[in-house]
Design a protein around this motif. Sequence first.
Motif, short mmCIF file in Angstrom:
data_model
loop_
_atom_site.label_atom_id
_atom_site.label_comp_id
_atom_site.label_asym_id
_atom_site.label_seq_id
_atom_site.Cartn_x
_atom_site.Cartn_y
_atom_site.Cartn_z
N GLN A 35 0.77 -1.66 0.34
CA GLN A 35 -0.14 -0.14 0.53
C GLN A 35 1.37 0.96 0.24
N SER A 36 1.87 1.35 0.10
CA SER A 36 2.79 1.80 0.89
C SER A 36 3.61 2.14 -0.58
N TYR A 37 3.48 1.37 -1.71
CA TYR A 37 4.73 1.33 -2.61
C TYR A 37 3.87 1.42 -4.54
N ASP A 38 4.35 2.08 -5.52
CA ASP A 38 3.77 1.08 -6.64
C ASP A 38 4.26 -0.06 -7.26
N ALA A 39 5.70 -0.51 -6.77
CA ALA A 39 5.29 -1.50 -7.72
C ALA A 39 6.91 -2.74 -6.73
N ILE A 40 6.96 -4.14 -6.99
CA ILE A 40 7.80 -4.61 -6.72
C ILE A 40 8.87 -5.24 -7.25
N LEU A 41 9.58 -5.48 -7.68
CA LEU A 41 10.61 -6.07 -7.79
C LEU A 41 10.33 -7.43 -7.88
N ALA A 42 9.80 -8.85 -9.11
CA ALA A 42 10.20 -9.94 -8.70
C ALA A 42 11.28 -10.74 -9.67
N VAL A 43 11.43 -12.34 -9.09
CA VAL A 43 12.72 -13.17 -9.97
C VAL A 43 11.68 -14.14 -10.16
N ASP A 44 12.01 -14.74 -11.59
CA ASP A 44 11.30 -16.18 -11.70
C ASP A 44 12.43 -16.81 -12.62
N ILE A 45 13.43 -18.07 -11.05
CA ILE A 45 14.18 -18.89 -12.32
C ILE A 45 13.82 -20.31 -12.46
N GLY A 46 14.39 -20.14 -13.94
CA GLY A 46 13.77 -21.91 -14.37
C GLY A 46 14.93 -22.53 -14.56
N GLY A 47 14.21 -23.40 -15.38
CA GLY A 47 16.26 -24.61 -16.07
C GLY A 47 16.54 -23.82 -17.10
N THR A 48 16.09 -23.20 -18.18
CA THR A 48 15.83 -22.58 -19.52
C THR A 48 16.36 -21.02 -19.37
N ASN A 49 15.57 -20.33 -18.53
CA ASN A 49 15.47 -18.86 -17.76
C ASN A 49 15.28 -18.00 -17.03
N VAL A 50 15.75 -16.98 -16.86
CA VAL A 50 15.79 -16.38 -15.66
C VAL A 50 14.84 -15.01 -16.59
N ARG A 51 13.39 -15.14 -15.66
CA ARG A 51 13.22 -13.56 -15.48
C ARG A 51 12.69 -13.20 -14.62
N CYS A 52 12.53 -11.22 -14.82
CA CYS A 52 12.93 -10.57 -13.30
C CYS A 52 12.60 -8.97 -14.18
N GLY A 53 11.16 -8.49 -13.26
CA GLY A 53 10.76 -7.46 -13.63
C GLY A 53 10.11 -6.87 -12.52
N ILE A 54 9.63 -6.20 -13.05
CA ILE A 54 8.59 -4.39 -12.07
C ILE A 54 7.39 -5.07 -12.16
N VAL A 55 7.09 -5.43 -10.78
CA VAL A 55 5.46 -5.61 -11.03
C VAL A 55 4.50 -4.81 -10.61
N GLN A 56 3.73 -3.90 -11.46
CA GLN A 56 3.11 -2.07 -10.72
C GLN A 56 1.65 -2.99 -9.88
N THR A 57 1.23 -2.96 -8.75
CA THR A 57 -0.07 -3.33 -8.49
C THR A 57 -1.05 -2.07 -8.84
N HIS A 58 -1.30 -0.97 -8.94
CA HIS A 58 -2.03 -0.01 -9.79
C HIS A 58 -3.38 -0.78 -8.10
N LEU A 59 -3.19 -1.01 -7.12
CA LEU A 59 -4.08 -1.31 -5.96
C LEU A 59 -4.64 0.05 -5.80
N HIS A 60 -4.80 0.77 -6.06
CA HIS A 60 -5.92 1.87 -6.41
C HIS A 60 -6.48 2.39 -7.06
N ARG A 61 -6.77 0.86 -7.71
CA ARG A 61 -7.57 0.89 -9.17
C ARG A 61 -8.26 0.09 -8.96
N ALA A 62 -7.62 -1.27 -8.29
CA ALA A 62 -8.07 -2.05 -8.10
C ALA A 62 -7.65 -2.89 -6.84
N PRO A 63 -8.39 -2.42 -5.68
CA PRO A 63 -7.74 -3.08 -4.24
C PRO A 63 -7.45 -5.00 -3.86
N ASP A 64 -7.56 -5.68 -5.26
CA ASP A 64 -7.15 -7.18 -4.83
C ASP A 64 -6.54 -7.40 -5.97
#
Length: 314
Positions: free
Chosen positions: A206-235
């Motif tokens: 609730q105090s920020y716009d986004a978080i960093l997330a990482v998805d580590i797989g056997g072939t690929n690694v994905r890193c990203g900025i995930v924006q929550t848009h909590l003010h538009r959709a609390p769920d």
Amino acid sequence: MASKDTDGKEPRTGKGSEKQDDKDSKAQRELGILGPHGDMRLASVIINGYSLELRDRESDGFVGDVASGTAFRHMLDAWRKLVTSMSGKDPFGSKATRDFSKKQLDKLADKNDDAAHALEQAAEDYALQLAGVVQRFMKQPTWRDVERVILGGGFHQSEFGSRAIGRVRDILKADKTPVELHTLHHHADEGGLIGWVHLAPPALLQSYDAILAVDIGGTNVRCGIVQTHLHRAPDMSLAEVVRREKWTHKDDSPRRDELVEGIAERLEDLIAHAEKKKIALAPYIGVACPGLIVEDGSIAGGTQNLPGNWESTR
């Protein structure tokens, strides 16, 4: 000249800085009450079990590995060799099976020739394997009350993959296996990142716009900025990956430490992007990876598809 703190940073002044200090203090309190790594009770879900390690007697590996994207390529390669031996001509030409993209395979699947036939048969083999995996999992105690299975990964995002998943549903229905099969509606490169907004502490988000997330797989690694848009959709149904980087590390064959360093570099790039775009990042990074996670963050097992030894402290 203005005085500076001992860390060399300019001191904050004014109402804006006080508001930021309050936000940072609140974030630190939230982080202070976080549970251990691999916690089974999270913000919006309770996890009954994960990383089910069932051995496959025929392959001497794990059951889940027989229905992976890599396994499908092996099945296709086997049918390719069979068709070639029967017709005397390789329907796929000189290109290696592993080098075909999903789009290229989709085009081949739409034709009425030997290549399409090989793809159809490989997809059927894959469907039988995946249905078998689901049925074996359903017999395990932690899966006893499972009503719905959600499939991730990029395989189902191809036409031939989608048809194969449809075939799995038919097999499960014919065998009266009481479970629904669905696929993620998010892109394969984003599903494992977006999921973290539902696992992170709500008060922190609730105090920020986004978080960093990482998805580590056997072939690929994905890193990203995930924006929550909590003010538009609390769920957080409108959460989105606003920036991501994908590294096909399998092509580089990195050691474990090199993989970690590569992830850190990509996260630094994402942090710089967030600062440039004035996206307020929470002091929280969600990391999804295979294996059994110990409370201290180490991995006890299930990392056979990752490069290097992830079950060692060295």
